[in-house]
Design a protein around this motif. Structure first.
Motif, PDB file in Angstrom:
ATOM      1  N   SER A 184      27.241  13.682 -15.321  1.00 13.42           N
ATOM      2  CA  SER A 184      26.283  14.175 -16.300  1.00 13.42           C
ATOM      3  C   SER A 184      24.983  14.594 -15.620  1.00 13.42           C
ATOM      4  O   SER A 184      24.341  13.794 -14.933  1.00 13.42           O
ATOM      5  N   GLN A 185      24.660  15.852 -15.793  1.00 19.81           N
ATOM      6  CA  GLN A 185      23.379  16.412 -15.333  1.00 19.81           C
ATOM      7  C   GLN A 185      23.047  16.055 -13.895  1.00 19.81           C
ATOM      8  O   GLN A 185      21.958  15.594 -13.589  1.00 19.81           O
ATOM      9  N   ILE A 186      24.001  16.324 -13.004  1.00 22.02           N
ATOM     10  CA  ILE A 186      23.763  15.996 -11.602  1.00 22.02           C
ATOM     11  C   ILE A 186      22.830  17.025 -10.975  1.00 22.02           C
ATOM     12  O   ILE A 186      23.005  18.236 -11.157  1.00 22.02           O
ATOM     13  N   VAL A 187      21.874  16.541 -10.209  1.00 22.13           N
ATOM     14  CA  VAL A 187      20.989  17.407  -9.438  1.00 22.13           C
ATOM     15  C   VAL A 187      21.027  16.944  -7.999  1.00 22.13           C
ATOM     16  O   VAL A 187      20.926  15.753  -7.715  1.00 22.13           O
ATOM     17  N   ARG A 188      21.250  17.869  -7.095  1.00 24.29           N
ATOM     18  CA  ARG A 188      21.215  17.529  -5.664  1.00 24.29           C
ATOM     19  C   ARG A 188      20.401  18.601  -4.944  1.00 24.29           C
ATOM     20  O   ARG A 188      20.773  19.773  -4.938  1.00 24.29           O
ATOM     21  N   ASN A 189      19.271  18.184  -4.362  1.00 27.73           N
ATOM     22  CA  ASN A 189      18.416  19.117  -3.608  1.00 27.73           C
ATOM     23  C   ASN A 189      18.539  18.833  -2.131  1.00 27.73           C
ATOM     24  O   ASN A 189      18.763  17.710  -1.723  1.00 27.73           O
ATOM     25  N   TYR A 190      18.342  19.853  -1.339  1.00 24.13           N
ATOM     26  CA  TYR A 190      18.178  19.650   0.095  1.00 24.13           C
ATOM     27  C   TYR A 190      16.834  20.232   0.490  1.00 24.13           C
ATOM     28  O   TYR A 190      16.475  21.302   0.020  1.00 24.13           O
ATOM     29  N   PRO A 191      16.118  19.530   1.357  1.00 24.67           N
ATOM     30  CA  PRO A 191      14.871  20.127   1.835  1.00 24.67           C
ATOM     31  C   PRO A 191      15.196  21.311   2.747  1.00 24.67           C
ATOM     32  O   PRO A 191      16.110  21.226   3.569  1.00 24.67           O
ATOM     33  N   SER A 192      14.498  22.426   2.582  1.00 26.03           N
ATOM     34  CA  SER A 192      14.690  23.542   3.509  1.00 26.03           C
ATOM     35  C   SER A 192      13.458  23.598   4.417  1.00 26.03           C
ATOM     36  O   SER A 192      12.473  22.924   4.166  1.00 26.03           O
ATOM     37  N   PRO A 193      13.528  24.403   5.503  1.00 32.35           N
ATOM     38  CA  PRO A 193      12.412  24.384   6.454  1.00 32.35           C
ATOM     39  C   PRO A 193      11.081  24.720   5.792  1.00 32.35           C
ATOM     40  O   PRO A 193      11.001  25.544   4.881  1.00 32.35           O
ATOM     41  N   ARG A 194      10.045  24.088   6.305  1.00 34.01           N
ATOM     42  CA  ARG A 194       8.711  24.325   5.761  1.00 34.01           C
ATOM     43  C   ARG A 194       8.303  25.774   5.967  1.00 34.01           C
ATOM     44  O   ARG A 194       8.603  26.365   6.985  1.00 34.01           O
TER      45      ARG A 194
END
Lengths: 314, 529, 267
Positions: free
Chosen positions: B272-282
């Motif tokens: 349910s409502q999964i969110v997965r972020n990855y940090p990208s380069p600054r």
């Protein structure tokens, strides 16, 4: 691009700070008090104490480190305990032997290794390749100080083409270069062997890449593909090795200087170690590390010049 | 008048490398402006045939016979003269666009190089023509860009521009779209077709994808183990396949299975409502790291025994979803449970949950530790059990036999097996703890059509034996349609459409699903058609 | 490969033989018999104290090999675990620390620091081992991390994680066996570099101390004698060259032989 340089500069600074702490710490934990070493045995305790004060040995650790570093930043490396003159003067005389020697050797190593590596790679498996690779196997195995001895034996003793040692100073640049030639060759040949091998294998790796096949499909000959698409791409590992070699050459120079009686940093550091002249040791090591880190920084910049991927990302 | 002098004629060509016979008695012809497809499974020698026309065979290759290209006999032409022909009269496009371009030169230079090699013209003029050609192949980026700044499809356009900038008479394309997504593939194929008509080029396309072949080619050559087994014009061949291998190949591509009817079950997976972020380069040195959202508010369920498909192109978040579902990575938002228990439990995995699901990966070559024997490989999931089974050898033997291998295979090393056999071993490994859910992550995508059909049969067969729920992730729409009850369509981290498989395929609602279905090349339905 | 193995074996057996037998006792000086050219009694001649060079070379081989082996041992024992740890925690602060630490050690001109260490803690074979060993640590750490990273990306690692295995478990069971070949090859290379470094250190008087024989010290003694007795300089030098050559050839051979690509092709 600016981001890349900035990040490299940041790591340059951090490396320098870390290196200076390590060197300082190593010198600190060395057993033996330099003050008592200077005054010899049987000295009166109050004299010793006075000298310790004068040398700043009684100050807290952090303060001594701080004053050492700020001193170096302003060109003040302190005063040699044995020579009683500023370390900067001692170093100033000698670095103009050691540094040119290392650069000369690097130059020789590169102009030998590049053609050798490229010829070997482009005639893979042929006579040229086999003989060059055979020669480099020997080159890698030869200790440079032994090679130096052999060079002296042949070119200075049997054939009086070069002097066996000594350095006449830079008043006559040609003469100075001549006296650095044998030591530079002794340093350069084993390194050239390594560099040629790296150049060859890096080129061969590249020749197996898809874009070389694309280039061939465009109508480039084998040689054109090698020169236009192979060499530049092969430079990245080669640059790394060149950077590492510079530090080897600087350090290797220390021993070679002994053989050829060259008044360089090598002789200075040996004399300083045996005289427990730690401030000189500390400064010379820091200077060498500084040069090496600076060279690595230059290598990083060269990467970016060669490889556009580094310029945009990171 | 027309057939007097074909552009390319290969007569009785054979090729050996060392003691291995690669090609035997190849005969084929290609006319100006015609598209000829060579097809066959891996190891059939189709790429080698292309390389021999270009004269770019590896060292030690020995060719006999004749290759006539526009009046020149390739096999007797000197290397110097071959270089003059390559890029000028004949050109080639390769499979892997990611590595086909020199990473340290900008694309304009690389295209202009083809001109400068063959003509004495000014650099400026060459660059002008290169820029025009890049625009002609549909690339709207500056010629000063470097390859790493472009997508796979864009790079393939650069490679094509490089190949045709001199208007060659023959263009060879070796699996030019295999590494690309379906929508990109469709665009590249349209481009190639246009270019053939515009420049009156002969196009020799090599591909394993029969749907592409049927769609594009005027003439088809089918190869098997270094020989041409059938050669005919496309309509003729589709209507009447003479050689059994050709028929087997087409049948395998159209392979249909009888999935046992799904009777419904209790809920197994609840996401349910999964969110997965990855940090990208600054973007700036000290600024905050921007986030790349791989999974954006995803919800779905899988019931016990239900077969669910997941369709999407590369970069849509499929692999992230696999890892998150397996409890290997945490999510930033939402919940995933299996039989009511959370799948991610921090550093210490919850074994009760873990043993209910297993996974089969795409690449049969990287799925196994090459240093372990099969018995150890397939019993690795026993690590999840509280007690090791008392009869490990019998269980391993059974597991192998269940996937159509022999019990003796337990003592062999993985490199002794073919790609299809390895996928069987992977399935055996997944089944050994009798999980409720298996994730098939592109599990048949790397396989040849006939092997693929066998593995799909195996999967169906297994789900007949016992109710098995699986999530079948694939970019291949035909396969997904075949083996699933329900399907999810994913794009840029979101599920854009879901529903019963037949409904989604027959009446797609979301525009993306429609594009995807339209782009997928399809084989004409049956031989009678 | 065969040549390399043979050369290496010759030196290893010479070194082993020296434990039970040397042609002459090198502790005793025989001044009247000094600086003999190679002859029937002293196969490789004698040095400035009249010691048998053959015996010295055998004992020197022992010193060189012992120092180099132990130094490589330090590198392997400390470097590989660090590299595996960094790879298992890739991208973390720990990884960053380990790798930056490596860079730092690399930034020091190795020979200078080796000289520094041995000079400070009094020259001896043990300190030479430590000094050379320290520089082997980052070599193995960096190499094992670099080799481990692509293996971590392989699907079978994911499968092991699905099977609930910890990263320590995976490192030992799956990563280590797959990088062993590379480590063996690098080990022979570092071994040969260790021989060279030991020779350099003992050449400047900072390695094994007399009366222990070592090739570098033999060369240092011979330096002033090169014009009158060139063999005193040539023979120990050749010993170093052939030992290192043997090891390098062996390393190259091992690399080709253990290469998984050629292995797959053979099976």
């Amino acid at each position: 691009m600016i981001r890349y340089i900035a990040s490299r500069l940041l790591s340059l600074t951090l490396s320098l700070i870390a290196a200076s702490i390590v060197i300082f710490a190593v010198i600190e934990i060395i057993p033996g008090d330099p003050a008592s070493f200077m005054l010899g045995v049987g000295v009166r305790p109050d004299t010793l104490e006075a000298l310790r004060d004068q040398m700043g040995l009684n100050d807290p650790l952090a303060m001594r480190y701080f004053s050492w570093v700020t001193g170096m930043l302003t060109g003040d490396f302190g005063i040699s305990w044995t020579y009683k003159i500023p370390v900067s003067e001692l170093v100033d005389d000698r670095i103009w032997v050691s540094l040119p020697l290392a650069i000369y050797a690097l130059f020789l190593s590169t102009i030998i290794a590049f053609p050798a590596g490229i010829i070997a790679a482009s005639h893979r498996g042929g006579m040229g390749d086999v003989s060059i690779m055979g020669a480099t196997q020997f080159g890698v195995a030869i200790p440079n100080f032994w090679f130096a001895m052999i060079l002296v034996l042949i070119f200075a003793i049997k054939l009086p083409w070069f002097s066996a040692g000594g350095f006449p100073g830079w008043d006559d640049p040609l003469l100075a270069l001549k006296s650095l030639t044998l030591p530079a060759i002794a340093l350069a040949l084993p390194q050239a062997a390594i560099l040629a091998r790296v150049m060859r294998s890096s080129l061969l790796d590249n020749l197996g890449e898809d874009y070389i096949r694309t280039a061939r499909a465009k109508g480039l000959t084998h040689r054109q593909a090698l020169w236009r698409h192979g060499v530049r791409n092969a430079m990245i590992p080669v640059l790394t090795i060149i950077g590492l070699q510079f530090s080897f050459l600087l350090a290797g120079g220390i021993i070679i200087e002994q053989i050829f009686f060259l008044p360089g940093l090598g002789r200075l550091i040996f004399q300083a170690i045996s005289a427990r002249d730690l401030i000189v040791v500390e400064s010379v090591v820091m200077l060498l590390v500084f040069v090496v880190i600076l060279v690595n920084f230059a290598v990083d910049l060269a990467y970016a010049a060669v490889d556009p991927r580094l310029r945009s990302c990171e | 008048m027309k057939a007097t002098m074909p552009l390319l004629r290969i007569s009785d060509m054979s090729l050996t490398i060392g003691a291995t016979k690669i090609l035997q008695d190849i005969n084929l012809q290609l006319q100006h402006g015609e598209i000829l497809a060579i097809t066959g499974e891996s190891g059939s020698g189709k790429s080698m045939a292309a390389l021999s026309i270009m004269g770019l065979l590896p060292r030690g290759a020995l060719t006999t016979g004749q290759i006539m290209l526009d009046g020149t006999e390739i096999l007797t032409t000197s290397e110097t003269n071959l270089c003059k022909l390559r890029g000028d009269t004949m050109s080639m496009v390769f499979q892997e666009p990611m590595t086909a371009l020199n990473p340290v030169q900008n694309i304009g230079n690389q295209v202009a190089e083809t001109i400068l090699i063959h003509e004495h013209t000014s650099k400026k003029k060459a660059h002008k023509r290169a820029t025009d050609m890049l625009r002609r192949v549909g690339l709207d980026v500056a010629p000063t860009r470097f390859p790493h700044e472009l997508s796979g499809g864009q790079r393939q356009r650069v490679v094509i521009a490089m190949a045709i900038v001199k208007h060659p008479k023959l263009l060879i394309a070796d699996e030019p779209t295999t590494a690309l997504d379906v929508t990109t593939q469709a665009n590249i194929l349209i481009l190639l077709k246009d270019l053939v008509r515009e420049f009156d080029m002969g196009l020799l396309i090599i591909t394993h994808d029969l749907a592409v072949v049927a769609d594009l080619a005027d003439h088809i050559v089918v190869m098997q183990k270094g020989r041409v087994v059938e050669s005919a014009s496309t309509p003729k061949l589709l209507a009447n396949m003479l050689h059994p291998y050709t028929r087997a190949l087409f049948d395998a591509s159209r392979h249909q299975v009888d999935l046992p009817v799904y009777k419904g079950g209790l809920q197994l997976v609840y996401a349910s409502q999964i969110v997965r972020n990855y940090p990208s380069p600054r973007k700036t040195i000290f600024g905050p790291r921007p986030k790349f959202c791989a999974l954006d508010n995803i919800s779905f369920t899988i019931d016990h025994g239900e077969r669910v498909g997941l369709v999407g192109e590369s970069g849509c978040g499929k692999s992230t979803l696999t890892r998150v579902l397996l409890g290997l990575e945490d999510v930033q938002g939402g919940t995933i449970t299996l039989d009511g228990e959370p799948v991610f439990t921090g550093k210490k995995p919850n074994l009760t949950v873990r043993r209910k699901m297993q996974v089969v990966f795409q690449d049969p070559y990287s799925s196994f530790n090459p240093r372990h024997r099969v018995s150890r490989l397939i019993s690795e999931p026993w690590n999840l059990l509280d007690h090791q089974p008392d009869d490990p050898d019998t269980r391993i033997a059974t597991a192998l036999e269940n996937v159509g291998l022999s019990a003796l295979d337990a003592f062999r090393y993985i490199h002794e097996f073919s790609g299809g056999q390895r996928q069987r071993i992977a399935i055996a490994r997944a089944l050994i703890v009798e999980p409720d859910l298996i994730i098939f992550d592109e599990a048949v995508s790397a396989l040849d059509v006939s092997v693929r059909a066998q593995i799909i049969d195996l999967i169906v067969n297994l789900s007949q034996k016992r109710p098995l729920a699986y999530l079948f992730i694939s970019h291949d729409l035909t396969v997904v349609r075949n083996v699933t009850d329900r399907v999810l369509v994913m794009k840029s981290g979101r599920i854009v459409e879901h529903g019963p498989t037949e409904d989604v395929f027959n009446t797609p609602k979301h525009p993306y699903t429609r594009t995807l279905l339209a782009a997928a090349p399809t084989l004409p339905n049956s031989q009678e058609a | 490969m065969v040549i390399g193995a043979t050369l290496t074996l010759v030196f290893l057996s010479l070194a082993a033989l020296s434990f039970i037998y040397t042609p002459y006792n090198i502790q005793s000086f025989d001044i009247p018999n000094k600086l003999q050219r190679p002859n029937a009694n002293n196969w490789l001649g004698t040095d400035h104290f009249g010691r048998d060079i053959m015996s010295m070379v055998m004992l020197g081989a022992r010193t060189s090999i012992a120092v180099a082996v132990l130094a490589v041992g330090i590198g392997i024992c400390a470097g590989i675990p660090l590299g595996l740890l960094a790879a298992a925690r890739r991208g973390s602060l720990l990884d960053e620390l380990i790798m930056r630490g490596n860079d730092l050690v690399f930034a020091f001109p190795s020979l200078v620091i080796a000289i520094l260490i041995t000079a400070i803690f009094s020259p001896s074979a043990i300190n030479a081992i430590i000094a050379i060993g320290i520089f082997n640590v980052p070599v193995f750490a960096r190499l094992s991390r670099g080799a481990a990273l692509p293996i971590w990306e392989r699907d079978f690692i994911l499968a092991a994680r699905v099977a609930g295995k910890s990263s320590l478990h995976i490192s030992i069971e799956h990563i280590l066996p797959n990088i062993t070949n590379l480590m063996i090859v690098q080990g022979t290379i570092q071994f040969s570099l260790g021989i060279l470094a030991e020779a350099a250190l003992s050449y400047v008087g900072l390695g094994a101390q007399p009366p222990t024989a070592s090739w570098g010290r033999m060369l240092a003694d011979a330096q002033t004698l090169t014009s009158i007795a060139p063999h005193t300089a040539l023979i120990p030098g050749m010993a170093i060259v052939f030992m290192v050559l043997g090891l390098n050839l062996l390393g190259d051979g091992l690399r080709d032989w253990l290469d998984p690509r050629t292995k797959v092709a053979r099976s």
